[in-house]
Design an enzyme around this catalytic site. Structure first.
Site, PDB file in Angstrom:
ATOM      1  N   GLY A   1       0.847  -1.195   0.000  1.00  0.00           N
ATOM      2  CA  GLY A   1       0.000   0.000   0.000  1.00  0.00           C
ATOM      3  C   GLY A   1       0.884   1.248   0.000  1.00  0.00           C
TER       4      GLY A   1
ATOM      5  CB  ALA B   1       2.799   2.554   4.645  1.00  0.00           C
TER       6      ALA B   1
ATOM      7  CE  LYS C   1      -3.946 -10.232   3.480  1.00  0.00           C
ATOM      8  NZ  LYS C   1      -4.575 -10.715   4.706  1.00  0.00           N
TER       9      LYS C   1
ATOM     10  CB  ALA D   1      -7.950   6.230  -0.086  1.00  0.00           C
ATOM     11  CD  GLN D   2     -15.267   6.436  -1.914  1.00  0.00           C
ATOM     12  OE1 GLN D   2     -15.957   7.316  -1.405  1.00  0.00           O
ATOM     13  NE2 GLN D   2     -15.786   5.331  -2.389  1.00  0.00           N
TER      14      GLN D   2
ATOM     15  N   GLY E   1      -9.404  11.800   0.036  1.00  0.00           N
ATOM     16  CA  GLY E   1      -8.149  12.440  -0.327  1.00  0.00           C
ATOM     17  C   GLY E   1      -7.124  12.446   0.778  1.00  0.00           C
TER      18      GLY E   1
ATOM     19  CG  HIS F   1     -16.669   6.322   6.614  1.00  0.00           C
ATOM     20  ND1 HIS F   1     -17.813   6.942   6.168  1.00  0.00           N
ATOM     21  CD2 HIS F   1     -15.644   7.035   6.115  1.00  0.00           C
ATOM     22  CE1 HIS F   1     -17.478   7.985   5.418  1.00  0.00           C
ATOM     23  NE2 HIS F   1     -16.165   8.071   5.373  1.00  0.00           N
TER      24      HIS F   1
ATOM     25  CG  HIS G   1     -13.295   3.928   7.383  1.00  0.00           C
ATOM     26  ND1 HIS G   1     -13.416   3.584   6.058  1.00  0.00           N
ATOM     27  CD2 HIS G   1     -12.573   5.087   7.412  1.00  0.00           C
ATOM     28  CE1 HIS G   1     -12.815   4.503   5.309  1.00  0.00           C
ATOM     29  NE2 HIS G   1     -12.285   5.409   6.103  1.00  0.00           N
TER      30      HIS G   1
ATOM     31  NE  ARG H   1      -8.133   7.541   9.688  1.00  0.00           N
ATOM     32  CZ  ARG H   1      -8.648   7.754   8.482  1.00  0.00           C
ATOM     33  NH1 ARG H   1      -8.213   8.741   7.713  1.00  0.00           N
ATOM     34  NH2 ARG H   1      -9.610   6.986   8.020  1.00  0.00           N
TER      35      ARG H   1
END
Ligand code: FAD
Ligand code: SIN
Length: 521
Positions: A16, A18, A37, A48-49, A51, A245, A354, A389
Protein backbone atom coordinates in the site's frame (compact mmCIF):
# COMPACT_ATOMS: atom_id res chain seq x y z
CA UNK A 1 6.24 -28.55 1.99
CA UNK A 2 9.14 -27.10 0.02
CA UNK A 3 11.24 -24.41 1.71
CA UNK A 4 13.91 -22.01 0.49
CA UNK A 5 16.03 -19.18 1.88
CA UNK A 6 16.01 -15.73 0.31
CA UNK A 7 18.28 -12.83 1.35
CA UNK A 8 17.52 -9.11 1.12
CA UNK A 9 18.50 -5.85 2.79
CA UNK A 10 14.97 -4.52 3.26
CA UNK A 11 11.93 -6.75 3.54
CA UNK A 12 8.63 -4.86 3.25
CA UNK A 13 5.39 -6.63 4.06
CA UNK A 14 2.62 -4.82 2.18
CA UNK A 15 2.26 -2.88 -1.06
CA UNK A 16 0.00 0.00 0.00
CA UNK A 17 1.02 3.64 0.24
CA UNK A 18 3.27 3.04 3.27
CA UNK A 19 5.20 0.05 1.94
CA UNK A 20 5.67 1.44 -1.56
CA UNK A 21 6.74 4.93 -0.46
CA UNK A 22 9.26 3.41 1.97
CA UNK A 23 10.60 1.13 -0.80
CA UNK A 24 11.24 4.07 -3.11
CA UNK A 25 13.08 5.90 -0.34
CA UNK A 26 15.54 3.09 0.55
CA UNK A 27 16.05 1.43 -2.82
CA UNK A 28 19.18 3.45 -3.70
CA UNK A 29 20.90 1.89 -0.67
CA UNK A 30 20.24 -1.83 -1.09
CA UNK A 31 18.10 -4.69 -2.25
CA UNK A 32 14.38 -4.27 -1.51
CA UNK A 33 11.86 -7.10 -1.47
CA UNK A 34 8.15 -6.34 -1.12
CA UNK A 35 5.81 -9.23 -0.34
CA UNK A 36 2.10 -8.80 -0.71
CA UNK A 37 -0.60 -11.38 -0.16
CA UNK A 38 -2.84 -10.59 -3.11
CA UNK A 39 -2.40 -8.64 -6.34
CA UNK A 40 -0.03 -5.77 -5.68
CA UNK A 41 -2.70 -3.06 -5.91
CA UNK A 42 -5.28 -4.82 -3.71
CA UNK A 43 -4.85 -2.63 -0.65
CA UNK A 44 -6.85 -0.27 1.55
CA UNK A 45 -4.93 2.50 -0.18
CA UNK A 46 -6.50 1.74 -3.53
CA UNK A 47 -10.01 2.32 -2.15
CA UNK A 48 -9.30 5.68 -0.50
CA UNK A 49 -11.78 8.19 -1.82
CA UNK A 50 -11.83 11.57 -0.08
CA UNK A 51 -8.15 12.44 -0.33
CA UNK A 52 -5.09 13.47 1.57
CA UNK A 53 -5.11 16.29 4.11
CA UNK A 54 -2.23 18.78 3.90
CA UNK A 55 -1.94 22.50 4.51
CA UNK A 56 -1.61 23.91 1.04
CA UNK A 57 -3.31 27.27 0.85
CA UNK A 58 -1.53 29.44 3.42
CA UNK A 59 -3.79 32.43 2.77
CA UNK A 60 -6.70 30.74 4.56
CA UNK A 61 -5.17 27.76 6.28
CA UNK A 62 -2.21 27.23 8.61
CA UNK A 63 -0.19 24.42 10.15
CA UNK A 64 -1.56 25.43 13.55
CA UNK A 65 -5.17 25.04 12.37
CA UNK A 66 -4.52 21.55 11.02
CA UNK A 67 -2.79 20.63 14.28
CA UNK A 68 -5.76 21.89 16.30
CA UNK A 69 -8.30 20.07 14.13
CA UNK A 70 -6.34 16.82 14.51
CA UNK A 71 -6.20 17.20 18.29
CA UNK A 72 -9.86 18.20 18.66
CA UNK A 73 -10.93 15.17 16.58
CA UNK A 74 -8.62 12.94 18.64
CA UNK A 75 -10.19 14.15 21.94
CA UNK A 76 -6.87 15.62 23.05
CA UNK A 77 -5.11 12.34 23.74
CA UNK A 78 -2.93 12.63 20.64
CA UNK A 79 0.84 12.93 21.01
CA UNK A 80 1.19 16.64 20.27
CA UNK A 81 4.81 16.37 19.11
CA UNK A 82 3.84 13.72 16.59
CA UNK A 83 0.85 15.76 15.39
CA UNK A 84 3.11 18.75 14.88
CA UNK A 85 5.68 16.65 13.04
CA UNK A 86 3.19 15.00 10.68
CA UNK A 87 1.26 18.16 9.89
CA UNK A 88 4.47 20.19 9.34
CA UNK A 89 6.35 17.58 7.28
CA UNK A 90 3.23 16.41 5.44
CA UNK A 91 3.09 19.02 2.66
CA UNK A 92 6.69 18.21 1.60
CA UNK A 93 5.88 14.48 1.41
CA UNK A 94 2.74 15.20 -0.63
CA UNK A 95 4.84 17.32 -2.96
CA UNK A 96 7.15 14.32 -3.47
CA UNK A 97 4.11 12.26 -4.39
CA UNK A 98 3.12 14.91 -6.92
CA UNK A 99 6.69 14.93 -8.29
CA UNK A 100 6.38 11.17 -8.81
CA UNK A 101 3.35 11.85 -11.01
CA UNK A 102 0.28 11.82 -8.74
CA UNK A 103 -2.39 14.07 -10.18
CA UNK A 104 -4.69 15.91 -7.83
CA UNK A 105 -7.63 17.90 -9.14
CA UNK A 106 -7.11 21.60 -9.78
CA UNK A 107 -9.43 24.54 -10.17
CA UNK A 108 -7.00 26.23 -12.56
CA UNK A 109 -3.39 25.72 -13.65
CA UNK A 110 -2.00 26.84 -10.33
CA UNK A 111 -4.50 26.05 -7.62
CA UNK A 112 -5.63 22.71 -6.25
CA UNK A 113 -9.30 22.02 -5.72
CA UNK A 114 -9.15 21.62 -1.94
CA UNK A 115 -12.08 19.80 -0.35
CA UNK A 116 -13.41 19.86 3.19
CA UNK A 117 -14.35 16.89 5.36
CA UNK A 118 -15.72 16.31 8.86
CA UNK A 119 -13.65 17.86 11.66
CA UNK A 120 -11.64 20.13 9.32
CA UNK A 121 -12.13 23.84 9.85
CA UNK A 122 -10.63 24.63 6.43
CA UNK A 123 -10.60 23.20 2.95
CA UNK A 124 -7.34 21.25 2.79
CA UNK A 125 -8.03 17.86 1.19
CA UNK A 126 -6.18 17.18 -2.05
CA UNK A 127 -8.03 14.63 -4.11
CA UNK A 128 -8.23 12.92 -7.46
CA UNK A 129 -11.96 12.92 -8.20
CA UNK A 130 -13.32 10.41 -5.64
CA UNK A 131 -10.62 7.82 -6.37
CA UNK A 132 -7.62 9.43 -4.72
CA UNK A 133 -6.24 6.13 -3.39
CA UNK A 134 -6.34 4.53 -6.82
CA UNK A 135 -4.31 7.44 -8.22
CA UNK A 136 -1.74 7.24 -5.42
CA UNK A 137 -1.38 3.46 -5.77
CA UNK A 138 -0.98 3.82 -9.54
CA UNK A 139 1.71 6.46 -9.17
CA UNK A 140 3.72 4.52 -6.60
CA UNK A 141 3.48 1.17 -8.39
CA UNK A 142 4.67 2.78 -11.62
CA UNK A 143 7.66 4.30 -9.86
CA UNK A 144 8.48 1.03 -8.08
CA UNK A 145 8.30 -0.91 -11.36
CA UNK A 146 10.99 1.33 -12.81
CA UNK A 147 13.43 0.75 -9.95
CA UNK A 148 15.99 -2.02 -10.56
CA UNK A 149 16.56 -2.66 -6.83
CA UNK A 150 12.92 -3.33 -5.95
CA UNK A 151 11.20 -6.67 -6.47
CA UNK A 152 7.54 -7.34 -5.62
CA UNK A 153 6.33 -10.86 -4.84
CA UNK A 154 2.57 -10.94 -5.34
CA UNK A 155 0.37 -13.64 -3.75
CA UNK A 156 2.94 -14.18 -1.01
CA UNK A 157 1.40 -14.41 2.45
CA UNK A 158 3.58 -13.58 5.46
CA UNK A 159 2.99 -16.02 8.29
CA UNK A 160 5.28 -14.80 11.06
CA UNK A 161 8.30 -12.61 11.63
CA UNK A 162 11.50 -14.41 12.68
CA UNK A 163 13.11 -13.58 16.04
CA UNK A 164 15.36 -15.26 18.61
CA UNK A 165 12.32 -17.44 19.42
CA UNK A 166 13.02 -19.36 16.20
CA UNK A 167 16.59 -19.96 17.38
CA UNK A 168 15.21 -21.77 20.44
CA UNK A 169 15.53 -18.89 22.91
CA UNK A 170 12.79 -17.98 25.35
CA UNK A 171 11.29 -14.68 24.23
CA UNK A 172 8.90 -12.84 26.53
CA UNK A 173 7.42 -9.37 26.29
CA UNK A 174 9.71 -8.35 29.17
CA UNK A 175 12.77 -8.74 26.96
CA UNK A 176 13.99 -5.44 25.55
CA UNK A 177 16.49 -7.05 23.15
CA UNK A 178 14.10 -8.91 20.84
CA UNK A 179 15.32 -8.58 17.28
CA UNK A 180 13.98 -9.63 13.93
CA UNK A 181 15.78 -11.40 11.09
CA UNK A 182 13.01 -11.48 8.48
CA UNK A 183 9.86 -13.53 8.01
CA UNK A 184 8.36 -16.85 6.92
CA UNK A 185 6.33 -16.28 3.78
CA UNK A 186 3.97 -18.67 1.99
CA UNK A 187 3.96 -18.61 -1.80
CA UNK A 188 0.23 -19.16 -2.32
CA UNK A 189 0.65 -20.49 -5.86
CA UNK A 190 3.39 -23.10 -5.22
CA UNK A 191 2.84 -23.69 -1.47
CA UNK A 192 6.55 -23.18 -0.93
CA UNK A 193 7.49 -21.47 2.35
CA UNK A 194 10.26 -18.92 1.96
CA UNK A 195 12.54 -18.04 4.84
CA UNK A 196 13.19 -14.42 3.90
CA UNK A 197 16.22 -13.14 5.80
CA UNK A 198 16.59 -9.39 5.94
CA UNK A 199 18.54 -6.71 7.76
CA UNK A 200 15.42 -4.60 8.20
CA UNK A 201 11.79 -5.73 8.24
CA UNK A 202 8.98 -3.27 7.63
CA UNK A 203 5.43 -4.13 8.60
CA UNK A 204 3.07 -2.16 6.33
CA UNK A 205 0.13 -4.54 6.38
CA UNK A 206 -2.70 -2.00 6.70
CA UNK A 207 -6.00 -2.42 8.49
CA UNK A 208 -8.18 -4.90 10.33
CA UNK A 209 -11.64 -4.22 8.88
CA UNK A 210 -12.45 -7.85 8.16
CA UNK A 211 -12.54 -8.53 11.88
CA UNK A 212 -16.01 -6.93 11.74
CA UNK A 213 -19.11 -8.08 9.86
CA UNK A 214 -19.57 -4.78 8.01
CA UNK A 215 -16.53 -2.88 6.80
CA UNK A 216 -15.31 -0.57 4.08
CA UNK A 217 -12.02 -2.49 4.00
CA UNK A 218 -11.22 -5.08 1.33
CA UNK A 219 -10.67 -8.78 2.09
CA UNK A 220 -6.92 -8.32 2.64
CA UNK A 221 -7.52 -6.26 5.80
CA UNK A 222 -7.19 -8.99 8.43
CA UNK A 223 -4.70 -7.37 10.80
CA UNK A 224 -1.94 -9.88 10.00
CA UNK A 225 0.98 -7.55 10.72
CA UNK A 226 -0.29 -6.47 14.14
CA UNK A 227 -1.08 -10.07 15.10
CA UNK A 228 2.28 -11.48 14.02
CA UNK A 229 4.07 -8.65 15.80
CA UNK A 230 2.08 -9.28 18.99
CA UNK A 231 2.85 -13.02 18.78
CA UNK A 232 6.53 -12.06 18.56
CA UNK A 233 6.01 -10.25 21.91
CA UNK A 234 6.08 -6.71 20.54
CA UNK A 235 4.11 -3.84 22.07
CA UNK A 236 0.77 -2.74 20.66
CA UNK A 237 -1.30 0.24 21.75
CA UNK A 238 -4.75 1.90 21.64
CA UNK A 239 -6.51 -1.05 20.03
CA UNK A 240 -9.86 0.05 21.47
CA UNK A 241 -9.98 3.03 19.10
CA UNK A 242 -11.81 1.45 16.18
CA UNK A 243 -13.19 3.98 13.71
CA UNK A 244 -16.55 3.43 12.04
CA UNK A 245 -17.19 5.44 8.91
CA UNK A 246 -20.66 6.99 9.17
CA UNK A 247 -21.68 6.50 5.57
CA UNK A 248 -21.09 3.20 3.84
CA UNK A 249 -23.61 2.38 1.13
CA UNK A 250 -26.33 0.11 2.52
CA UNK A 251 -27.12 -2.57 -0.07
CA UNK A 252 -29.20 -4.88 2.11
CA UNK A 253 -27.02 -7.92 1.53
CA UNK A 254 -23.89 -9.23 3.13
CA UNK A 255 -20.79 -8.13 1.25
CA UNK A 256 -17.19 -8.75 2.24
CA UNK A 257 -16.58 -5.05 1.58
CA UNK A 258 -19.11 -2.22 1.79
CA UNK A 259 -18.83 0.56 -0.76
CA UNK A 260 -17.87 3.87 0.81
CA UNK A 261 -19.76 7.11 0.28
CA UNK A 262 -17.02 9.60 0.96
CA UNK A 263 -17.27 12.14 3.72
CA UNK A 264 -16.32 14.76 1.12
CA UNK A 265 -19.93 14.52 -0.08
CA UNK A 266 -21.05 15.92 3.26
CA UNK A 267 -18.35 18.57 2.85
CA UNK A 268 -20.03 19.30 -0.48
CA UNK A 269 -23.39 19.88 1.21
CA UNK A 270 -25.16 16.51 1.44
CA UNK A 271 -27.56 16.11 4.37
CA UNK A 272 -28.21 13.09 6.57
CA UNK A 273 -31.90 12.25 7.05
CA UNK A 274 -33.65 9.48 8.93
CA UNK A 275 -36.27 7.38 7.18
CA UNK A 276 -38.96 9.88 8.19
CA UNK A 277 -37.06 12.40 6.07
CA UNK A 278 -35.90 14.44 9.08
CA UNK A 279 -32.41 16.00 9.07
CA UNK A 280 -31.12 14.91 12.47
CA UNK A 281 -27.49 15.97 12.86
CA UNK A 282 -28.37 19.31 14.48
CA UNK A 283 -29.70 17.38 17.49
CA UNK A 284 -26.25 15.90 18.08
CA UNK A 285 -23.66 18.55 17.23
CA UNK A 286 -23.66 22.17 16.11
CA UNK A 287 -21.22 21.26 13.32
CA UNK A 288 -24.00 19.01 12.00
CA UNK A 289 -22.88 16.88 9.01
CA UNK A 290 -19.32 18.18 9.40
CA UNK A 291 -18.79 17.04 12.98
CA UNK A 292 -15.91 14.56 13.44
CA UNK A 293 -16.55 11.00 12.37
CA UNK A 294 -17.07 9.44 15.80
CA UNK A 295 -19.89 11.88 16.55
CA UNK A 296 -21.63 11.41 13.20
CA UNK A 297 -21.35 7.59 13.37
CA UNK A 298 -22.81 7.56 16.90
CA UNK A 299 -25.62 9.90 15.87
CA UNK A 300 -26.59 7.56 13.03
CA UNK A 301 -26.28 4.55 15.31
CA UNK A 302 -28.63 6.22 17.77
CA UNK A 303 -31.17 7.10 15.06
CA UNK A 304 -31.10 3.47 13.91
CA UNK A 305 -31.55 2.17 17.46
CA UNK A 306 -34.54 4.48 18.04
CA UNK A 307 -36.25 3.69 14.75
CA UNK A 308 -35.25 0.04 14.40
CA UNK A 309 -34.23 0.80 10.81
CA UNK A 310 -31.16 -0.62 9.09
CA UNK A 311 -30.08 2.58 7.37
CA UNK A 312 -30.50 6.33 7.15
CA UNK A 313 -30.29 8.45 4.03
CA UNK A 314 -27.74 10.80 2.55
CA UNK A 315 -29.62 13.44 0.64
CA UNK A 316 -27.76 14.86 -2.38
CA UNK A 317 -30.82 15.85 -4.39
CA UNK A 318 -30.27 19.59 -3.92
CA UNK A 319 -26.62 19.54 -5.03
CA UNK A 320 -25.34 20.75 -8.39
CA UNK A 321 -25.57 17.75 -10.69
CA UNK A 322 -22.72 18.68 -13.03
CA UNK A 323 -20.30 19.51 -10.25
CA UNK A 324 -21.28 16.42 -8.31
CA UNK A 325 -20.66 14.10 -11.25
CA UNK A 326 -17.38 15.84 -11.97
CA UNK A 327 -16.15 15.49 -8.38
CA UNK A 328 -17.65 12.10 -7.48
CA UNK A 329 -17.91 10.06 -10.70
CA UNK A 330 -17.10 6.78 -8.97
CA UNK A 331 -19.90 7.20 -6.42
CA UNK A 332 -22.33 8.46 -9.03
CA UNK A 333 -21.64 5.44 -11.26
CA UNK A 334 -21.92 3.00 -8.38
CA UNK A 335 -25.27 4.46 -7.29
CA UNK A 336 -26.64 4.45 -10.82
CA UNK A 337 -25.48 0.82 -11.27
CA UNK A 338 -27.80 -0.26 -8.45
CA UNK A 339 -30.71 1.90 -9.54
CA UNK A 340 -30.16 4.92 -7.29
CA UNK A 341 -30.07 8.27 -9.06
CA UNK A 342 -28.62 10.63 -6.39
CA UNK A 343 -30.64 13.54 -7.84
CA UNK A 344 -33.92 11.69 -7.60
CA UNK A 345 -33.39 9.22 -4.75
CA UNK A 346 -31.64 9.55 -1.44
CA UNK A 347 -28.67 7.23 -0.87
CA UNK A 348 -29.15 4.59 1.88
CA UNK A 349 -26.16 4.56 4.21
CA UNK A 350 -25.11 2.99 7.50
CA UNK A 351 -21.89 3.02 9.55
CA UNK A 352 -19.20 0.45 8.79
CA UNK A 353 -15.89 -0.42 10.42
CA UNK A 354 -13.33 1.68 8.59
CA UNK A 355 -10.00 2.31 10.30
CA UNK A 356 -7.94 1.27 13.31
CA UNK A 357 -6.29 4.14 15.19
CA UNK A 358 -4.29 1.79 17.41
CA UNK A 359 -1.76 -0.81 16.38
CA UNK A 360 1.97 -1.47 16.66
CA UNK A 361 3.47 1.08 19.02
CA UNK A 362 6.19 3.08 17.26
CA UNK A 363 8.36 6.14 17.82
CA UNK A 364 8.68 9.15 15.53
CA UNK A 365 10.72 7.07 13.07
CA UNK A 366 8.30 4.17 12.92
CA UNK A 367 10.70 2.06 15.03
CA UNK A 368 8.79 -0.56 17.00
CA UNK A 369 9.68 -2.27 20.29
CA UNK A 370 11.34 -5.10 18.32
CA UNK A 371 14.74 -4.18 16.93
CA UNK A 372 15.03 -3.95 13.14
CA UNK A 373 11.24 -3.86 12.79
CA UNK A 374 9.56 -0.68 11.58
CA UNK A 375 5.78 -0.40 11.41
CA UNK A 376 4.26 2.19 9.10
CA UNK A 377 0.83 3.06 7.76
CA UNK A 378 -2.44 1.89 9.27
CA UNK A 379 -0.92 -1.03 11.23
CA UNK A 380 1.11 1.43 13.33
CA UNK A 381 0.05 3.45 16.34
CA UNK A 382 2.05 6.65 16.09
CA UNK A 383 0.13 8.94 18.45
CA UNK A 384 -1.15 11.11 15.58
CA UNK A 385 -4.80 10.17 15.84
CA UNK A 386 -5.38 9.99 19.58
CA UNK A 387 -8.83 8.59 20.26
CA UNK A 388 -10.24 9.32 16.79
CA UNK A 389 -8.62 9.95 13.41
CA UNK A 390 -9.36 13.17 11.55
CA UNK A 391 -10.55 12.43 8.01
CA UNK A 392 -7.83 12.11 5.37
CA UNK A 393 -4.99 12.13 7.89
CA UNK A 394 -4.18 8.47 7.30
CA UNK A 395 -2.58 8.74 3.88
CA UNK A 396 -0.60 11.72 5.18
CA UNK A 397 0.62 9.78 8.21
CA UNK A 398 1.70 6.87 6.00
CA UNK A 399 3.85 9.16 3.82
CA UNK A 400 5.50 10.96 6.72
CA UNK A 401 6.32 7.79 8.66
CA UNK A 402 7.49 5.89 5.57
CA UNK A 403 9.96 8.70 4.94
CA UNK A 404 11.18 8.90 8.53
CA UNK A 405 11.50 5.11 8.83
CA UNK A 406 13.49 5.06 5.59
CA UNK A 407 15.92 7.72 6.83
CA UNK A 408 16.36 5.91 10.16
CA UNK A 409 16.82 2.46 8.67
CA UNK A 410 19.30 3.67 6.06
CA UNK A 411 21.49 5.00 8.88
CA UNK A 412 21.48 1.62 10.66
CA UNK A 413 20.95 -1.33 8.35
CA UNK A 414 24.58 -1.91 7.37
CA UNK A 415 25.44 -2.77 10.98
CA UNK A 416 22.85 -5.54 11.17
CA UNK A 417 23.97 -9.13 10.71
CA UNK A 418 21.81 -12.23 10.34
CA UNK A 419 22.52 -15.43 12.34
CA UNK A 420 23.40 -18.42 10.16
CA UNK A 421 21.39 -21.03 12.04
CA UNK A 422 17.86 -19.83 11.28
CA UNK A 423 15.72 -22.88 10.59
CA UNK A 424 13.30 -23.21 7.69
CA UNK A 425 9.57 -23.63 8.37
CA UNK A 426 8.75 -27.02 9.85
CA UNK A 427 5.45 -28.48 8.62
CA UNK A 428 5.98 -31.93 10.13
CA UNK A 429 2.93 -33.64 11.62
CA UNK A 430 0.39 -31.37 9.87
CA UNK A 431 -2.19 -32.30 7.25
CA UNK A 432 -4.34 -30.40 4.75
CA UNK A 433 -7.61 -29.13 6.28
CA UNK A 434 -10.43 -31.55 5.59
CA UNK A 435 -13.30 -29.30 6.59
CA UNK A 436 -12.95 -25.72 5.47
CA UNK A 437 -16.29 -24.96 7.12
CA UNK A 438 -14.54 -25.03 10.49
CA UNK A 439 -12.54 -22.02 9.32
CA UNK A 440 -15.16 -20.13 7.31
CA UNK A 441 -17.82 -20.46 10.00
CA UNK A 442 -15.46 -19.40 12.77
CA UNK A 443 -14.55 -16.32 10.71
CA UNK A 444 -18.23 -15.35 10.51
CA UNK A 445 -18.73 -15.98 14.23
CA UNK A 446 -15.78 -13.74 15.01
CA UNK A 447 -17.10 -10.95 12.76
CA UNK A 448 -20.58 -11.14 14.30
CA UNK A 449 -19.16 -11.14 17.81
CA UNK A 450 -17.08 -8.04 17.16
CA UNK A 451 -19.90 -6.16 15.41
CA UNK A 452 -22.51 -7.03 18.03
CA UNK A 453 -20.49 -6.57 21.20
CA UNK A 454 -17.42 -4.42 20.43
CA UNK A 455 -18.97 -1.91 18.01
CA UNK A 456 -19.78 1.80 18.07
CA UNK A 457 -21.41 1.68 21.50
CA UNK A 458 -20.02 -0.72 24.12
CA UNK A 459 -21.01 -1.87 27.59
CA UNK A 460 -19.32 -4.03 30.21
CA UNK A 461 -21.83 -6.81 29.64
CA UNK A 462 -21.30 -6.81 25.87
CA UNK A 463 -17.52 -6.73 26.21
CA UNK A 464 -17.58 -9.65 28.64
CA UNK A 465 -19.74 -11.62 26.25
CA UNK A 466 -17.30 -10.92 23.40
CA UNK A 467 -14.42 -11.97 25.65
CA UNK A 468 -16.03 -15.35 26.39
CA UNK A 469 -16.84 -16.02 22.73
CA UNK A 470 -13.32 -15.05 21.67
CA UNK A 471 -11.80 -17.37 24.24
CA UNK A 472 -13.71 -20.29 22.76
CA UNK A 473 -12.84 -19.34 19.19
CA UNK A 474 -9.20 -19.02 20.21
CA UNK A 475 -9.05 -22.46 21.84
CA UNK A 476 -10.76 -24.15 18.90
CA UNK A 477 -8.64 -22.44 16.30
CA UNK A 478 -5.31 -23.01 18.04
CA UNK A 479 -6.09 -26.74 18.19
CA UNK A 480 -6.91 -26.73 14.49
CA UNK A 481 -3.87 -24.59 13.60
CA UNK A 482 -1.48 -27.01 15.34
CA UNK A 483 -2.46 -29.90 13.11
CA UNK A 484 -3.22 -28.09 9.85
CA UNK A 485 -0.75 -27.53 7.01
CA UNK A 486 -0.24 -23.81 6.78
CA UNK A 487 -2.68 -21.96 4.54
CA UNK A 488 -3.90 -18.37 4.25
CA UNK A 489 -7.42 -18.96 5.57
CA UNK A 490 -6.36 -20.47 8.88
CA UNK A 491 -3.60 -17.92 9.39
CA UNK A 492 -5.97 -15.02 8.73
CA UNK A 493 -8.52 -16.43 11.13
CA UNK A 494 -5.82 -16.85 13.77
CA UNK A 495 -4.74 -13.25 13.20
CA UNK A 496 -8.28 -11.87 13.32
CA UNK A 497 -9.02 -13.70 16.56
CA UNK A 498 -5.88 -12.13 17.99
CA UNK A 499 -7.02 -8.67 16.81
CA UNK A 500 -10.49 -9.22 18.30
CA UNK A 501 -8.89 -10.25 21.58
CA UNK A 502 -6.64 -7.16 21.64
CA UNK A 503 -9.47 -4.74 20.84
CA UNK A 504 -11.70 -6.29 23.50
CA UNK A 505 -8.94 -6.42 26.10
CA UNK A 506 -8.01 -2.76 25.58
CA UNK A 507 -11.69 -1.76 25.53
CA UNK A 508 -12.30 -3.55 28.85
CA UNK A 509 -9.32 -1.76 30.36
CA UNK A 510 -10.58 1.70 29.43
CA UNK A 511 -13.51 2.41 31.73
CA UNK A 512 -14.50 5.91 30.54
CA UNK A 513 -15.79 7.00 27.16
CA UNK A 514 -13.39 8.94 25.00
CA UNK A 515 -13.36 9.49 21.24
CA UNK A 516 -14.16 6.26 19.45
CA UNK A 517 -14.43 4.27 22.66
CA UNK A 518 -17.97 4.92 23.86
CA UNK A 519 -19.26 2.94 26.83
CA UNK A 520 -22.72 2.93 28.37
CA UNK A 521 -22.36 1.23 31.75
P1 FAD B 1 -2.78 -0.88 2.80
O1 FAD B 1 -2.93 0.10 1.73
O2 FAD B 1 -4.00 -1.53 3.30
O3 FAD B 1 -1.78 -2.01 2.31
C1 FAD B 1 -1.60 -3.17 3.10
C2 FAD B 1 -0.79 -4.16 2.30
O4 FAD B 1 -0.36 -5.22 3.15
C3 FAD B 1 -1.55 -4.83 1.18
O5 FAD B 1 -0.68 -4.92 0.07
C4 FAD B 1 -1.83 -6.23 1.70
O6 FAD B 1 -1.96 -7.22 0.72
C5 FAD B 1 -0.56 -6.45 2.50
N1 FAD B 1 -0.65 -7.50 3.51
C6 FAD B 1 -1.47 -7.56 4.59
N2 FAD B 1 -1.23 -8.68 5.28
C7 FAD B 1 -0.25 -9.35 4.63
C8 FAD B 1 0.42 -10.58 4.83
N3 FAD B 1 0.12 -11.39 5.86
N4 FAD B 1 1.38 -10.95 3.96
C9 FAD B 1 1.69 -10.17 2.89
N5 FAD B 1 1.08 -9.01 2.64
C10 FAD B 1 0.13 -8.60 3.50
N6 FAD B 1 -7.47 7.59 4.33
C11 FAD B 1 -7.23 8.87 4.00
O7 FAD B 1 -6.30 9.50 4.52
N7 FAD B 1 -8.02 9.48 3.05
C12 FAD B 1 -9.05 8.85 2.44
O8 FAD B 1 -9.71 9.42 1.59
C13 FAD B 1 -9.33 7.51 2.80
N8 FAD B 1 -10.38 6.85 2.26
C14 FAD B 1 -10.55 5.53 2.55
C15 FAD B 1 -11.56 4.83 1.91
C16 FAD B 1 -11.71 3.47 2.13
C17 FAD B 1 -12.80 2.72 1.44
C18 FAD B 1 -10.84 2.80 3.02
C19 FAD B 1 -10.96 1.33 3.27
C20 FAD B 1 -9.84 3.51 3.68
C21 FAD B 1 -9.69 4.87 3.46
N9 FAD B 1 -8.69 5.60 4.09
C22 FAD B 1 -8.48 6.90 3.75
C23 FAD B 1 -7.72 4.93 4.97
C24 FAD B 1 -6.44 4.67 4.15
O9 FAD B 1 -6.79 4.34 2.84
C25 FAD B 1 -5.62 3.55 4.75
O10 FAD B 1 -5.46 3.75 6.13
C26 FAD B 1 -4.25 3.51 4.10
O11 FAD B 1 -4.38 3.43 2.71
C27 FAD B 1 -3.46 2.33 4.62
O12 FAD B 1 -2.29 2.22 3.86
P2 FAD B 1 -1.24 1.11 4.26
O13 FAD B 1 -0.10 1.24 3.30
O14 FAD B 1 -0.95 1.19 5.69
O15 FAD B 1 -2.01 -0.29 4.05
C1 SIN C 1 -13.72 9.35 3.05
O1 SIN C 1 -13.46 9.64 1.89
O2 SIN C 1 -14.78 9.65 3.61
C2 SIN C 1 -12.71 8.60 3.84
C3 SIN C 1 -11.68 9.52 4.28
C4 SIN C 1 -10.83 8.89 5.33
O3 SIN C 1 -11.01 7.74 5.70
O4 SIN C 1 -9.95 9.61 5.81
Amino acid sequence: MKTRKVYTDFLIIGSGIAGLFYALKVAHKGKVLIVTKDKKDETNTRYAQGGIAAVWDMTHDSIEKHIQDTIVAGSGVNDENIVRMVVSEGPQRVKELIDLGAQFDKIDNEHYDLAREGGHTEKRILHHKDITGWEIERTLLEAVAKHPNIQILEHHFTIDIITQHHLGEIVTSQRTDIECYGAYVLNKKTNEILTILSKVTVIATGGIGQTYAVTTNPAIATGDGIAMFYRAKGLVKDMEFVQFHPTALYEGKSNTQSFLITEAIRGFGAILRNQKGEAFMEKYDERKELAPRDIVARAIDNELKISGDDFVYLDCRHLDRKEFINHFPNIYNKCMSIGIDPFVDMIPVAPAMHYLCGGIQVDKNGQSSIRRVYAIGECACTGLHGANRLASNSLLEALVFAHNAAVDSISKFEHHTIPENIPDWNAEGTTQPEEMILITQARKELQQTMSSYVGIVRSNVRLKRAWDRLELLYQENEALYEKTTINQAICELRNMICIGYLITKHAMRRKKSIGLHYVVG
